[in-house]
Scaffold this motif. Structure first.
Motif, short mmCIF file in Angstrom:
data_model
loop_
_atom_site.label_atom_id
_atom_site.label_comp_id
_atom_site.label_asym_id
_atom_site.label_seq_id
_atom_site.Cartn_x
_atom_site.Cartn_y
_atom_site.Cartn_z
N PRO A 1 0.69 -1.03 -0.50
CA PRO A 1 -0.01 -0.25 -0.07
C PRO A 1 0.67 1.75 -0.16
O PRO A 1 1.76 1.42 0.81
CB PRO A 1 -0.62 -0.15 1.65
CG PRO A 1 0.16 -1.00 1.76
CD PRO A 1 0.64 -2.06 1.00
N ASP A 2 0.25 2.45 -0.57
CA ASP A 2 1.65 3.15 -1.16
C ASP A 2 0.66 4.46 -1.44
O ASP A 2 1.26 5.88 -2.33
CB ASP A 2 2.14 3.22 -2.48
CG ASP A 2 2.10 2.91 -3.56
OD1 ASP A 2 0.67 2.76 -3.52
OD2 ASP A 2 2.74 2.77 -4.39
N LEU B 1 1.31 6.97 5.35
CA LEU B 1 0.62 6.68 6.46
C LEU B 1 0.38 4.77 6.56
O LEU B 1 0.03 4.08 7.16
CB LEU B 1 -0.60 7.18 7.19
CG LEU B 1 -0.10 8.87 7.52
CD1 LEU B 1 -0.81 9.27 8.96
CD2 LEU B 1 1.09 8.64 8.60
N GLU B 2 0.04 4.77 5.30
CA GLU B 2 -0.49 3.27 5.50
C GLU B 2 0.60 2.52 4.75
O GLU B 2 0.25 1.28 4.71
CB GLU B 2 -1.76 3.74 3.50
CG GLU B 2 -2.52 3.86 4.25
CD GLU B 2 -3.58 3.00 5.30
OE1 GLU B 2 -4.06 1.73 4.73
OE2 GLU B 2 -4.20 3.48 5.93
N GLY B 3 1.49 3.00 5.01
CA GLY B 3 3.38 1.84 3.92
C GLY B 3 3.52 2.84 3.18
O GLY B 3 3.78 3.91 2.29
N GLY B 4 4.29 1.98 2.32
CA GLY B 4 5.53 2.39 1.05
C GLY B 4 6.08 1.01 0.36
O GLY B 4 5.96 0.21 1.11
N HIS C 1 5.05 5.65 7.18
CA HIS C 1 5.98 6.44 8.06
C HIS C 1 5.55 8.11 7.39
O HIS C 1 4.83 8.23 6.40
CB HIS C 1 7.66 6.10 7.08
CG HIS C 1 7.52 6.49 5.49
ND1 HIS C 1 6.78 5.18 4.99
CD2 HIS C 1 7.61 6.83 5.21
CE1 HIS C 1 7.30 5.73 3.66
NE2 HIS C 1 7.30 6.58 3.67
N PHE C 2 6.49 9.24 8.34
CA PHE C 2 6.06 10.58 7.37
C PHE C 2 7.50 11.00 6.76
O PHE C 2 8.76 10.26 7.71
CB PHE C 2 5.24 10.69 7.53
CG PHE C 2 5.90 11.84 9.19
CD1 PHE C 2 6.74 12.54 9.20
CD2 PHE C 2 5.63 11.58 10.25
CE1 PHE C 2 7.70 13.31 10.87
CE2 PHE C 2 6.90 11.72 11.41
CZ PHE C 2 7.49 12.80 11.62
N VAL D 1 5.94 5.10 11.80
CA VAL D 1 4.65 5.70 13.33
C VAL D 1 3.72 4.61 13.59
O VAL D 1 2.77 5.04 14.70
CB VAL D 1 3.49 6.62 12.15
CG1 VAL D 1 4.08 8.18 11.60
CG2 VAL D 1 2.99 5.39 11.20
N LYS D 2 4.67 3.34 13.25
CA LYS D 2 4.01 2.25 13.54
C LYS D 2 5.17 1.33 14.03
O LYS D 2 5.91 1.12 13.43
CB LYS D 2 2.60 1.22 12.27
CG LYS D 2 1.82 2.47 12.96
CD LYS D 2 0.52 1.19 12.27
CE LYS D 2 -0.78 2.11 11.22
NZ LYS D 2 -1.06 1.71 11.00
#
Length: 188
Positions: free
Chosen positions: A85-86, A118-121, A146-147, A187-188
């Motif tokens: 998810p990106d 925030l969903e991933g990368g 992340h941010f 962030v997680k």
């Protein structure tokens, strides 16, 4: 002027998505606009996503605005052609930084921008800003939610780890030693 700037931003984002992951796969059905908007809004904190312009890539690689925003952020939905998810959301300064990266030009130093994923990368090289696939020497990593802080003075990045194989559960510098180094903050 605003229309030109808006088209300019969309062009930058389209180039980023195509360069990073290619266009949408032809065999995958295109999600509805409502699904695309919901995906894009999940890229950032709710207050940011709520006021952001939402754009999406069409199967032919062109960009279209799904919703005009009011807060200076632009969000994009997940690209189904990539493995993770990106969805992504950026402020104006981050767009300028991304344009420099895509154009292989140095970004303006000291013009800080914020990007949210925030969903991933998607998995990426931690050392090569232009790597397309894992190679023995490009330190491929999985980023997770992340941010990012982009465009800061180099001294800012010197206060964070620059290990080519970082602990991605803690803040670290991606693409250290290049003009495109930026802070990755999980962030997680």
């Amino acid at each position: 002027m605003r229309a030109i700037e808006s088209r300019y931003r969309i062009t930058i984002v389209a180039a980023m998505l195509v360069a990073a992951s290619g266009v949408l796969a032809a065999d995958k059905p295109m999600p509805s606009d409502a699904q695309l908007i919901a995906s894009a809004m999940r890229a950032a904190p709710p207050a940011v996503g709520k006021g952001a312009t939402i754009i999406a890539m069409s199967p032919d690689g062109t960009m279209r605005t799904l919703r005009q925003g009011t807060n200076g952020y632009t969000c994009m939905p997940d690209n189904p052609a990539t493995p993770g998810p990106d969805p992504m959301c950026m402020d104006k300064n981050a767009f300028e930084w991304a344009q420099a990266w895509m154009g292989h030009k140095p970004p303006v130093v000291g013009k800080i921008g914020v990007m949210y994923m925030l969903e991933g990368g998607t998995d990426a090289s931690n050392t090569d800003p232009y790597a397309k696939k894992p190679l023995p020497n490009n330190h491929w990593i999985k980023t997770g939610p992340h941010f990012m802080i982009v465009g800061a003075d180099p001294a800012f990045y010197d206060t964070y780890p620059k290990n080519p194989d970082p602990d991605t559960s803690m803040p670290y510098v991606m693409w250290p030693g290049t003009p495109y180094e930026h802070l990755m903050a999980p962030v997680k």
